[in-house]
Design an enzyme around this catalytic site. Sequence first.
Site, PDB file in Angstrom:
ATOM      1  N   ASP A  30       0.840  -1.195   0.000  1.00  0.00           N
ATOM      2  CA  ASP A  30       0.000   0.000   0.000  1.00  0.00           C
ATOM      3  C   ASP A  30       0.878   1.250   0.000  1.00  0.00           C
ATOM      4  O   ASP A  30       1.532   1.553   0.996  1.00  0.00           O
ATOM      5  CB  ASP A  30      -0.891  -0.026   1.255  1.00  0.00           C
ATOM      6  N   ASP A  31       0.939   1.939  -1.135  1.00  0.00           N
ATOM      7  CA  ASP A  31       1.714   3.183  -1.268  1.00  0.00           C
ATOM      8  C   ASP A  31       3.204   2.941  -1.494  1.00  0.00           C
ATOM      9  O   ASP A  31       4.012   3.804  -1.175  1.00  0.00           O
ATOM     10  CB  ASP A  31       1.580   4.089  -0.034  1.00  0.00           C
ATOM     11  N   CYS A  66      -5.640   5.087  -3.529  1.00  0.00           N
ATOM     12  CA  CYS A  66      -5.921   3.717  -3.083  1.00  0.00           C
ATOM     13  C   CYS A  66      -7.189   3.091  -3.660  1.00  0.00           C
ATOM     14  O   CYS A  66      -7.130   2.094  -4.370  1.00  0.00           O
ATOM     15  CB  CYS A  66      -6.001   3.684  -1.562  1.00  0.00           C
ATOM     16  N   ASP A 304      -0.367  -0.683  -4.943  1.00  0.00           N
ATOM     17  CA  ASP A 304      -1.569  -0.045  -5.500  1.00  0.00           C
ATOM     18  C   ASP A 304      -1.279   1.300  -6.154  1.00  0.00           C
ATOM     19  O   ASP A 304      -2.081   1.805  -6.924  1.00  0.00           O
ATOM     20  CB  ASP A 304      -2.677   0.085  -4.448  1.00  0.00           C
TER      21      ASP A 304
END
Length: 497
Positions: A30-31, A66, A304
């Site tokens: 994530d990120d 996201c 993502d």
Amino acid sequence: MRSLCLLVVLATLWASLEAKQPNIVFIITDDQDVKLNSLDVQPKLHSMMIEEGTFFKNAFVTHPVCCPSRSSTLTGKYTHNHKTYENNVGRGCNAQSWRDMNEQKTIGAYMTKAGYRTGFFGKYLNNYALKPSGVNVSHVPPGWSKWFGLVGNSKFYHYSVSNDGVKETHGNDYKNDYFTDVVKREAIAFIQDAKSNHSESPFFMYVSTPAPHRPATPAPQYNNTFANRTAPRTPSYHFEGKDKHWIIAEGTPSMTNQTMEIVDQLCRQRWETLLSVQDLVEEVLMTLEKSGFIDDTFIFYNSDHGYHLGQFNQQGEKRQPYDEDIRVPLIVRGPGVSKNATTDMIALNIDLLPTFLDLAGAAIPEDVDGQSLKNVLMNEQKADEWRSDFLVEYFGEGTPCMVQMDPQVFRHDCKNNTFVAIRSLETGNNTLYAEFFPTDDAPVDLSTSNFQEFYDIDKDLWQTKNSVKELDPKIQAMMKDRLKKFIACSGKSCHMP
């Protein structure tokens, strides 16, 4: 006659082996950036994945935030087709519209139809099971044999999950609650269960870690590992982007020594959380090997979207069309995939669903916008028959904000921050062309665009100079026409040469 019978038996056996469906493990962070070198702090990931598989040098997402990006991964569709425009429920994130339009047509649902036992572990969509979404933990999205979904957005402690529809609450004890490790344990248990109870059925796993998303909370053993490191001082770091769109040109004050230290600290913590992710990858691979699955399993590692850390004075976020935010890691290992290899071919998050289905031997639905990467992975794809550009979409939150020129406050998003862009990668045309809009309407109307940006990335790697005023009007008109076709595309019409 005996020889003929033997040949028939061998042919039948070979056909059955050829038809065997592989297992597929998809690990998504994530990120996690790739352009700011986050992979460099994961040496075990290099030895386990990059040296054992293929690294996509040109992997991108089609939406740099996201919920829309994850929706694209789950459906294989551009944002304008799945209609999850932002992270808020009011803009489609885990809203009733998502469930009505998309949940029956996600990776889980399609892989189940293809004969797979499926498992989901970690972050789903930002508003999952939160009150505004209209559902609670009892809602298990269709298609998942095992469901372990995080309630809401990324956290490392103090969170709840839906464990097959039952609420499970976690606190702040590292051994029991650190979310990356909890996801790891659930994923390993799924593999072990597949070995003991479901050995005849292939499995598909979607493993979604919170790292390195804010709050980037390292595991205790990794805290302060990078205490003496600073965020990469790229040419765009602490750079005044006065020729860019208003959110940067007018809404982003110059960083101070204090805010630069905040960025450095965030960078260090992000890297430290990724050490737990490489532990997750290591233990998943070890479990696959011990269970006898490793030779029949494809493992994908992805994020993502990317991230920026001080670029154009944006202290730490995503949501921009620049490579820091849209370029992501994508590494694949598995049967038939070249080891210690790289490919220049463009891979998108919308390609993952059709790739999984293709590897499974299942039909790819006609309304999927992405393209299977199977032939790329097997070195059977001709480069001149593959895409050379793609669409990037971003739809602003639609909420008003005041521009406060306070060094502690920077504007990463608010009203009037919508854009669409064409990212091109081909010889002589490594460029980004973006159109920005005065409203956050969806879908966009190109005739209402009021600002443009253009970058020749071969000459301006860090996209520091908006050279749209120097762009040949004929080329700009061609790019506008290309954008017009992309923002209206659906299914195979998105596979434009």
